[in-house]
Design a protein around this motif. Structure first.
Motif, PDB file in Angstrom:
ATOM      1  N   PHE A  97      -0.087  -4.886  -1.570  1.00 43.60           N
ATOM      2  CA  PHE A  97      -0.660  -5.887  -2.462  1.00 43.60           C
ATOM      3  C   PHE A  97      -1.223  -7.097  -1.731  1.00 43.60           C
ATOM      4  CE2 PHE A  97       2.224  -3.488  -5.144  1.00 43.60           C
ATOM      5  CZ  PHE A  97       1.396  -3.194  -6.223  1.00 43.60           C
ATOM      6  N   TRP A  98      -1.432  -6.975  -0.448  1.00 44.12           N
ATOM      7  CA  TRP A  98      -1.920  -8.108   0.334  1.00 44.12           C
ATOM      8  C   TRP A  98      -3.325  -8.536  -0.069  1.00 44.12           C
ATOM      9  CZ3 TRP A  98       1.451 -10.990   2.471  1.00 44.12           C
ATOM     10  CH2 TRP A  98       2.690 -10.445   2.781  1.00 44.12           C
ATOM     11  N   PHE A  99      -4.072  -7.628  -0.705  1.00 41.78           N
ATOM     12  CA  PHE A  99      -5.411  -7.983  -1.183  1.00 41.78           C
ATOM     13  C   PHE A  99      -5.341  -9.138  -2.190  1.00 41.78           C
ATOM     14  CE2 PHE A  99      -3.883  -4.938  -4.260  1.00 41.78           C
ATOM     15  CZ  PHE A  99      -4.331  -5.442  -5.475  1.00 41.78           C
ATOM     16  N   LYS A 159      -7.474  -8.675   2.579  1.00 42.20           N
ATOM     17  CA  LYS A 159      -8.131  -7.823   1.576  1.00 42.20           C
ATOM     18  C   LYS A 159      -8.136  -6.351   1.978  1.00 42.20           C
ATOM     19  CE  LYS A 159     -11.480 -11.218  -0.124  1.00 42.20           C
ATOM     20  NZ  LYS A 159     -12.927 -11.499  -0.209  1.00 42.20           N
ATOM     21  N   GLN A 160      -7.998  -6.072   3.276  1.00 40.48           N
ATOM     22  CA  GLN A 160      -8.094  -4.692   3.755  1.00 40.48           C
ATOM     23  C   GLN A 160      -6.751  -4.082   4.141  1.00 40.48           C
ATOM     24  OE1 GLN A 160     -11.630  -3.982   6.299  1.00 40.48           O
ATOM     25  NE2 GLN A 160     -11.839  -6.202   6.175  1.00 40.48           N
ATOM     26  N   LEU A 161      -5.670  -4.822   3.943  1.00 44.44           N
ATOM     27  CA  LEU A 161      -4.347  -4.331   4.313  1.00 44.44           C
ATOM     28  C   LEU A 161      -3.743  -3.472   3.203  1.00 44.44           C
ATOM     29  CD1 LEU A 161      -2.823  -7.522   5.975  1.00 44.44           C
ATOM     30  CD2 LEU A 161      -3.956  -5.577   7.080  1.00 44.44           C
ATOM     31  N   ARG A 216       0.436  -2.896   8.519  1.00 39.51           N
ATOM     32  CA  ARG A 216      -0.132  -2.759   7.169  1.00 39.51           C
ATOM     33  C   ARG A 216      -1.567  -2.231   7.201  1.00 39.51           C
ATOM     34  NH1 ARG A 216       3.560  -6.143   7.936  1.00 39.51           N
ATOM     35  NH2 ARG A 216       5.153  -6.619   6.369  1.00 39.51           N
ATOM     36  N   ASP A 217      -1.960  -1.691   8.321  1.00 39.18           N
ATOM     37  CA  ASP A 217      -3.316  -1.165   8.512  1.00 39.18           C
ATOM     38  C   ASP A 217      -3.241   0.330   8.837  1.00 39.18           C
ATOM     39  OD1 ASP A 217      -6.057  -0.894   8.987  1.00 39.18           O
ATOM     40  OD2 ASP A 217      -5.934  -1.717  11.013  1.00 39.18           O
TER      41      ASP A 217
END
Length: 156
Positions: free
Chosen positions: A95-97, A90-92, A37-38
């Motif tokens: 909607f992981w933020f 928060k940086q992925l 996710r990065d």
């Protein structure tokens, strides 16, 4: 030689470095989760069992005998326990933020839950006797591996 090490450490602090337990299967799953996710490759990864992790984390008075947390070194700020997980999310991509909403839960409670899980992770997910070697595709995002025992039977 010492000046070269200091220069390397200062250069590394310009990155987001995730320190994780290199012998924990759950931790490896978490690292894989982050990598997938990065897409901007914002994070580098370093097992806490390495000499490099020791050198970097000792600057923040981290007790290296405690390996029950994920650490995030972001610039000159070190996040631990649930705060590290929230800062990473928060940086992925995706909607992981939205996991940042967990910041409204008092840190003391979040960290209690985090530590309770961390205490049981080996029992639930297992443990390797050596650090797990990353695959060639993501190896450039891992640092510090030249100073630990590596288990190539389990590729990330």
């Amino acid at each position: 030689m010492q000046a070269d090490k200091q220069k390397l450490i200062l250069n590394l602090q310009k990155h987001n470095i995730v320190f994780y337990d290199g012998q924990c299967y759950f931790c490896h799953a978490a690292v894989n989760f982050i990598i997938q996710r990065d897409s901007k490759a914002l994070f580098l990864f370093c097992p806490v069992q390495t000499e490099l992790a020791t050198q970097l984390l000792q600057q923040y008075k981290v007790d290296m005998a405690t390996q029950d947390t994920l650490y995030l070194l972001q610039g000159h700020r070190l996040y631990t326990f649930s705060s590290a997980a929230i800062a990473i999310s928060k940086q992925l991509d995706g909607f992981w933020f939205l996991c940042a909403v967990f910041s409204i839960i008092p840190k003391r409670l979040r960290d209690y839950l985090y530590r309770s899980f961390a205490k049981r992770r080996y029992r639930w997910f297992g443990q390797s006797q050596s650090c797990i070697l990353p695959t060639e595709a993501v190896r450039s995002r891992f640092i510090g591996f030249n100073t630990v025992a590596i288990n190539s039977n389990f590729l990330l």
